[in-house]
Design an enzyme around this catalytic site. Structure first.
Site, PDB file in Angstrom:
ATOM      1  N   GLU A  45       0.989  -1.238   0.033  1.00  0.00           N
ATOM      2  CA  GLU A  45       0.042   0.090  -0.217  1.00  0.00           C
ATOM      3  C   GLU A  45       0.933   1.351  -0.073  1.00  0.00           C
ATOM      4  OE1 GLU A  45      -2.824   0.181   3.466  1.00  0.00           O
ATOM      5  OE2 GLU A  45      -2.541   2.440   3.146  1.00  0.00           O
ATOM      6  N   ARG A  49       0.100  10.650   0.608  1.00  0.00           N
ATOM      7  CA  ARG A  49       0.459  11.507   1.414  1.00  0.00           C
ATOM      8  C   ARG A  49       1.642  12.317   1.129  1.00  0.00           C
ATOM      9  NH1 ARG A  49       0.344   8.046   6.986  1.00  0.00           N
ATOM     10  NH2 ARG A  49      -1.250   6.913   6.401  1.00  0.00           N
ATOM     11  N   THR A  73      -4.735   5.966   2.198  1.00  0.00           N
ATOM     12  CA  THR A  73      -5.147   7.465   2.539  1.00  0.00           C
ATOM     13  C   THR A  73      -5.913   8.049   1.509  1.00  0.00           C
ATOM     14  OG1 THR A  73      -2.805   7.402   3.533  1.00  0.00           O
ATOM     15  CG2 THR A  73      -3.818   9.426   3.583  1.00  0.00           C
ATOM     16  N   LYS A 133     -10.753  -2.121   7.037  1.00  0.00           N
ATOM     17  CA  LYS A 133      -9.642  -1.632   7.852  1.00  0.00           C
ATOM     18  C   LYS A 133      -9.967  -1.157   9.299  1.00  0.00           C
ATOM     19  CE  LYS A 133      -6.303   2.067   7.462  1.00  0.00           C
ATOM     20  NZ  LYS A 133      -4.719   2.237   6.988  1.00  0.00           N
TER      21      LYS A 133
END
Ligand code: 3PG
Length: 212
Positions: A45, A49, A73, A133
């Site tokens: 992943e 960011r 994110t 998640k």
């Protein structure tokens, strides 16, 4: 179970630990991903960011054999579209919004949406989500908290992320409702900036040897 859920689960079941990466320099993405794959961590992943994140997803998707790259994110529909366009094979969000649910419904690329409370899990179950998640795992209550959700919310599986390391990963992996854990510990900043790919492969090997 929908085709998208089957696809997501098969990715998450590739390994006990999904590396969560913050990539500052896109040039490190390919050697880093290769080092992780060499250590047995194929599903990776990359978090959106940093400025380099989308380019990193693109490079790993194109160049790293054996990797299954996803984007994390993801906070809105624009992020989702850009991540899919870059070649993401799965999408991860820290929480859930209606905008994300709408874009995910229209996409072929599965979403692993974040939840941290029984009500959030229940709302996502109503939307048809079976794999979530759990974030931020340690801070929200850790493995004991997630274990407490397993009986009333049976049938929902989790990938806990946030504050997990080699030390406490098994606390989660031994739970019946955990499919894998996520964590950044397998790709420490110092090793990435030093280009210590062998060191990262070693951390990845330790992580991939954990038994779920
Ligand atoms: C995150 O989204 O930052 C992930 O949960 C990673 O958390 P960690 O750095 O505590 O592993």
């Amino acid at each position: 179970m929908s085709d998208k859920t089957v696809k997501l689960l098969s990715t998450l079941k590739l390994q006990p630990v999904v590396p969560v990466l913050i990539i500052e320099d896109a040039k490190t993405a390919v050697p880093l991903a290769r080092a992780l794959v060499a250590g047995g961590l194929k599903a990776i992943e990359i978090t959106l960011r940093t400025e380099a994140a989308l380019e990193a997803v693109r490079l790993v998707a194109q160049e790293v054999e054996g990797a299954v790259v996803g984007a994390g994110t993801i906070l809105n529909a624009a992020h989702y579209a850009a991540a899919v366009d870059a070649g993401s094979q799965f999408i991860v969000s820290p929480g859930t919004t209606q905008e994300l649910l709408d874009v995910a419904r229209q996409s072929d690329i599965p979403l692993l949406p974040g939840a941290a409370t029984a009500s959030e899990v229940m709302a996502l179950r109503e939307e048809g989500y079976k794999v979530l998640k759990f974030f931020p795992a340690e801070q929200a209550g850790g493995a004991a908290y997630l274990k407490a959700l397993s009986s009333p919310l049976a049938g929902t599986l989790f990938c806990p992320t946030g504050g997990i390391s080699l030390k406490n990963a098994m606390d989660y992996l031994s739970l019946p409702n955990v499919v894998c854990v996520g964590g950044s510990w397998v790709a420490p900043k110092e090793l990435v900036s030093a280009g210590d790919w062998a060191g990262i492969t070693k951390l990845a090997s330790e992580a991939s040897a954990l038994k779920g």
